[in-house]
Design a protein around this motif. Structure first.
Motif, short mmCIF file in Angstrom:
data_model
loop_
_atom_site.label_atom_id
_atom_site.label_comp_id
_atom_site.label_asym_id
_atom_site.label_seq_id
_atom_site.Cartn_x
_atom_site.Cartn_y
_atom_site.Cartn_z
N MET A 1 0.84 -1.20 0.00
CA MET A 1 0.00 0.00 0.00
C MET A 1 0.87 1.25 0.00
SD MET A 1 -3.18 -0.64 2.57
CE MET A 1 -4.44 -1.83 2.18
N ARG A 2 0.33 2.30 -0.58
CA ARG A 2 1.02 3.59 -0.59
C ARG A 2 0.09 4.63 0.04
NH1 ARG A 2 2.65 5.06 -6.48
NH2 ARG A 2 4.51 6.02 -5.58
N LEU B 1 -3.50 2.08 10.18
CA LEU B 1 -2.60 1.14 9.50
C LEU B 1 -1.67 0.45 10.50
CD1 LEU B 1 -1.77 3.32 6.37
CD2 LEU B 1 -2.82 1.05 6.28
N TYR C 1 3.07 -0.27 4.72
CA TYR C 1 2.75 0.71 3.70
C TYR C 1 3.94 1.61 3.43
CZ TYR C 1 2.11 3.98 7.63
OH TYR C 1 2.30 4.75 8.75
N LEU D 1 -5.04 6.89 -0.17
CA LEU D 1 -4.47 5.56 -0.05
C LEU D 1 -4.56 4.82 -1.38
CD1 LEU D 1 -3.34 3.45 2.09
CD2 LEU D 1 -5.66 2.52 2.09
N ASP E 1 -4.10 1.15 -2.79
CA ASP E 1 -3.95 -0.24 -2.38
C ASP E 1 -3.02 -0.97 -3.34
OD1 ASP E 1 -4.26 -2.56 -1.00
OD2 ASP E 1 -6.46 -2.51 -0.97
#
Length: 212
Positions: A1-2, A19, A26, A55, A57
């Motif tokens: 994730m970013r 998170l 991430y 976000l 994914d």
């Protein structure tokens, strides 16, 4: 994730906490809000609203708005549960979270404060008065509700919830703007205790790479 984030964004702070609580790895992509990097065409291509947090994914799905992101994370990674399943508890936890995210944050976020200073030419004393007024308008009722429905350790009942995830960043910001928090001893006690927990501490603004 970013996670597209800015270290002082309370909305991004909420998502970082969620998170961390769920143990999701991430990558943080820093977007400098005071430098208007969120308005760049490159970022608008990711999120047309040009807001933080955003976000992305691992399958390329892009989500925005902190509460929506956290609800998604809660569904995808259900442990620990942040939004209760029971209807009344679910509604009350979301109401407490929205009291912070929808009643305080929109009036005191960076673009509003910049407008007060720029377009309306208010000095710092007037801006601080604005900020403190809306903090008091919301934290007063929140203190009453959390005292009524919380078990003492958390905002609602005896379990960590979305309300707590929203509370800690807001209390951090209130202190940053030198708001008087003495009328809210329950909120201060809960936020201070949670802020030292690993998932919360790792999400704190001063622990982010872009804070350096």
């Amino acid at each position: 994730m970013r996670l597209y984030s800015f270290f002082r964004s309370s909305a991004a702070y909420r998502v970082r906490i969620a998170l961390n609580l769920k143990g999701v790895a991430y990558e943080t992509i820093s977007v400098n809000l005071p430098g208007a990097e969120h308005l760049a065409a490159e970022f608008r291509a990711v999120n047309p609203q040009a807001t933080i947090p955003t976000l992305e994914d691992d399958d390329g799905t892009v989500l925005w708005q902190s509460l929506a992101i956290i609800e998604y994370l809660d569904a995808r990674f259900p442990s620990p549960r942040l939004i209760p399943a029971a209807p009344v508890a679910r509604a009350r936890v979301q109401a407490l979270a929205q009291l912070i995210a929808c009643e305080i944050h929109p009036l005191n976020n960076l673009r509003v404060l910049k407008y007060l200073r720029g377009e309306l030419e208010l000095d710092e004393a007037a801006v601080s008065k604005w900020y403190s007024h809306w903090i008091a308008e919301a934290l007063g009722p929140l203190e009453t509700l959390v005292t009524r429905f919380g078990g003492g350790k958390y905002c609602y009942g005896d379990s960590l919830s979305l309300a707590d995830v929203c509370l800690v960043p807001q209390m951090f910001n209130a202190r940053r703007f030198s708001c008087d928090l003495t009328p809210y001893p329950t909120l201060v006690r809960i936020a201070d205790a949670l802020a030292s927990e690993p998932a919360f501490a790792a999400a704190a603004p001063d622990r982010q790479l872009d804070a350096q």
